[in-house]
Write a protein that holds these residues in place. Structure first.
Motif, short mmCIF file in Angstrom:
data_model
loop_
_atom_site.label_atom_id
_atom_site.label_comp_id
_atom_site.label_asym_id
_atom_site.label_seq_id
_atom_site.Cartn_x
_atom_site.Cartn_y
_atom_site.Cartn_z
N LYS A 230 0.80 -1.22 0.00
CA LYS A 230 0.00 0.00 0.00
C LYS A 230 0.84 1.27 0.00
O LYS A 230 0.28 2.37 -0.10
CB LYS A 230 -0.93 0.01 1.21
CG LYS A 230 -1.97 -1.11 1.19
CD LYS A 230 -2.77 -1.14 2.49
CE LYS A 230 -3.72 -2.32 2.53
NZ LYS A 230 -4.44 -2.39 3.83
N LYS A 232 2.71 4.36 -1.25
CA LYS A 232 2.56 5.10 -2.50
C LYS A 232 3.52 6.28 -2.54
O LYS A 232 3.98 6.77 -1.50
CB LYS A 232 1.13 5.61 -2.64
CG LYS A 232 0.06 4.54 -2.64
CD LYS A 232 -1.33 5.17 -2.71
CE LYS A 232 -2.42 4.11 -2.66
NZ LYS A 232 -3.78 4.70 -2.70
N GLY A 236 0.56 9.12 -5.85
CA GLY A 236 -0.42 8.07 -5.60
C GLY A 236 -0.13 6.76 -6.27
O GLY A 236 -0.98 5.85 -6.29
N GLN A 237 1.08 6.60 -6.84
CA GLN A 237 1.47 5.35 -7.49
C GLN A 237 2.07 4.39 -6.46
O GLN A 237 2.86 4.81 -5.62
CB GLN A 237 2.49 5.62 -8.61
CG GLN A 237 1.98 6.53 -9.71
CD GLN A 237 0.81 5.93 -10.46
OE1 GLN A 237 0.84 4.76 -10.84
NE2 GLN A 237 -0.24 6.74 -10.64
N TYR A 238 1.68 3.14 -6.55
CA TYR A 238 2.23 2.15 -5.62
C TYR A 238 3.72 1.97 -5.86
O TYR A 238 4.17 1.81 -7.01
CB TYR A 238 1.51 0.81 -5.76
CG TYR A 238 0.08 0.86 -5.24
CD1 TYR A 238 -0.17 0.96 -3.87
CD2 TYR A 238 -1.00 0.82 -6.12
CE1 TYR A 238 -1.48 1.01 -3.40
CE2 TYR A 238 -2.31 0.88 -5.64
CZ TYR A 238 -2.54 0.98 -4.28
OH TYR A 238 -3.82 1.04 -3.81
#
Length: 260
Positions: A230, A232, A236-238
């Protein structure tokens, strides 16, 4: 194999039968190590006296496959030592290395020997008592070998894996968590206990380089793996993208990940 196992369960084979899956364990390690084709056949076919292994049978492959499924520790790069007689085994180990220094001309070298200790490994026996009805046993449509392989492998793998990971060493194996030191933990302060990618990078480099280069791996329980998945970046990119190639393990910071 099916006939032999059914005979054992009927009581026709007195004293049971001992299955040795050291050969199939070697086969699985060879596959993970990349052995293929003729190289693989040369490794797995032969006699034990010639340094090879007998070809594993179907039942033993089934049993060991399920042992690995239910025990992450069996999929690690740990060195596996097999003993047929179950005796206590002693291994020498280096407890301190010798040191070197600049020495002036005509100056005697100071002695700096390596120090040795001993590691004693005590084997433990695990087993399961499995009862099967005669109706199930006599039903030729039932894959009795597959059922036994999966049921017994699940039971044995789970109890041994618990010992491999966190065994106390008192009347039990010493687990890896019990024996290992502590690297870099989560951040402190307002984010106490929250793992960051920086923590994971610091943890990698807190491990001795010799060990990192000798096949180091991540060993996570599922909850930990889920937490790390989770993480990031600012967009917002993993940060951790698991493997999308069949047969290839997930890798985190270029080290293989094993879920346990």
């Amino acid at each position: 194999e099916a006939t032999l196992i059914r005979s054992i369960l009927r009581g026709e084979v007195r004293g049971g039968h001992e299955f040795d899956f050291s050969a199939v364990a070697a086969e699985k390690r060879a596959i993970r190590g990349g052995a293929r084709g003729a190289e693989f056949r040369d490794l797995t076919v032969g006699t034990t006296t010639a340094g090879g292994h007998t070809v594993p049978t179907g039942f033993m492959r089934q049993l060991y496959d399920f042992l690995e499924i239910f025990s992450g520790m069996r999929r690690t790069n740990a060195t596996i030592i097999t003993t047929a007689s179950g005796e206590v085994m002693d291994f020498p180990k280096v407890t301190a290395h010798g040191t070197a220094a600049i020495v002036g001309e005509g100056t005697a070298l100071a002695e700096a020997d390596a120090a040795f200790g001993k590691l004693t490994m005590t084997p433990y026996k695990y087993g399961q008592l499995l009862q099967i009805s005669r109706e199930l046993l006599e039903d030729s449509a039932v894959d009795i070998t597959g059922f036994i392989a999966k049921d017994m492998a699940r039971a044995i793998a789970r109890v041994t894996d618990t010992a491999y990971v966190r065994g106390s060493g008192t009347n039990a194996p010493v687990g890896v968590v019990t024996a290992c030191g502590t690297g870099v933990g989560p951040t402190t302060g307002t984010n106490a206990g929250v793992v960051t990618m920086d923590n994971l990078i610091d943890l990698v480099y807190s491990v001795n380089e010799d060990y990192r280069n000798a096949g180091a791996q991540w060993l996570f329980r599922d909850a930990t793996a889920g937490t790390i998945r989770k993480l990031k970046d600012a967009d917002g990119q993993y940060l951790w993208q698991p493997s999308t190639q069949a047969g290839q393990p997930d890798r985190l910071l270029n080290y293989e990940v094993i879920n346990d």
